[in-house]
Design a protein around this motif. Structure first.
Motif, short mmCIF file in Angstrom:
data_model
loop_
_atom_site.label_atom_id
_atom_site.label_comp_id
_atom_site.label_asym_id
_atom_site.label_seq_id
_atom_site.Cartn_x
_atom_site.Cartn_y
_atom_site.Cartn_z
N ALA A 77 -13.54 68.73 -3.03
CA ALA A 77 -14.85 69.37 -3.21
C ALA A 77 -15.57 69.49 -1.87
O ALA A 77 -16.14 70.54 -1.56
N TYR A 78 -15.54 68.44 -1.08
CA TYR A 78 -16.19 68.49 0.23
C TYR A 78 -15.57 69.60 1.08
O TYR A 78 -16.29 70.43 1.66
N ASP A 79 -14.24 69.61 1.15
CA ASP A 79 -13.56 70.62 1.97
C ASP A 79 -13.87 72.04 1.49
O ASP A 79 -14.04 72.94 2.30
N LYS A 80 -13.96 72.23 0.19
CA LYS A 80 -14.19 73.56 -0.36
C LYS A 80 -15.62 74.04 -0.19
O LYS A 80 -15.86 75.22 0.07
N TYR A 81 -16.61 73.16 -0.32
CA TYR A 81 -18.01 73.59 -0.38
C TYR A 81 -18.87 73.22 0.83
O TYR A 81 -20.01 73.65 0.92
#
Length: 189
Positions: A77-81
């Motif tokens: 989630a961190y990497d994506k958003y």
């Protein structure tokens, strides 16, 4: 005032429930609110998200384009958003599962071992989403702690009220520790 918030993690972490609770608390304080969530294959372990738009005026666009606040509870989630935030945004990430080595410029980062602390103090990570709401109430105080806690207690099963109160308190304590370590930070709401 209009603020866009994104709650992101892995399917099953309860972030959709956290966003729903946060939206209900904002409604209870008299704000206009739009809450949406991502369903699909993400619910089986990929990066998932739930968004809230909170405003004192009419909400014209129903999606979070660039968030003012991002909660990241998983690395995916961190990497994506992480790049989908405004300048001056706040990113709170769960250091139990997230290593935020690559950081965006002009963003305030807060890190707390939310899931690990809940697991250590309660015995399971089940209420990490509620602890995250407690942390948010301190580090990004858009909604009052009392209103947020009342929304939690109105939404969770009665048999889990004490567990969720404890998780919320754990999160608030983590938030206080973050601010003590960072010093005074002021946000314009």
């Amino acid at each position: 005032m209009t603020k866009e918030l994104r709650f992101a993690g892995t399917g099953g972490q309860g972030l959709i429930l956290a966003a729903i609770i946060y939206a209900e608390a904002a409604l209870n304080e008299g704000h206009r609110v739009l809450q949406s969530q991502s369903y699909g294959p993400e619910s089986r372990g990929g990066a998932s998200k739930a968004d809230c738009i909170i405003s004192d005026t009419e909400i014209d666009y129903p999606k979070v384009y660039l968030a003012d606040f991002l909660l990241a509870m998983s690395q995916k989630a961190y990497d994506k958003y992480k790049s989908d935030v405004k300048k001056g945004a706040v990113i709170l990430f769960d250091s139990t599962y997230v290593e935020a080595e690559k950081r965006e410029e002009n963003v305030v980062y807060f890190s707390a071992p939310i899931s690990k602390t809940v697991r250590d103090k309660i015995g399971k990570e089940l209420a990490s989403n509620i602890a995250a709401l407690g942390t948010i109430s301190v580090v990004y105080p858009l909604i009052s702690e009392e209103t947020l806690l009342n929304a939690i207690l109105n939404r969770v099963p009665k048999a889990t009220i004490e567990l969720n109160k404890s998780a919320f308190d754990i999160g608030k304590q983590l938030g206080k520790e973050i601010l003590e370590a960072k010093g005074s930070i002021e946000f314009v709401f």
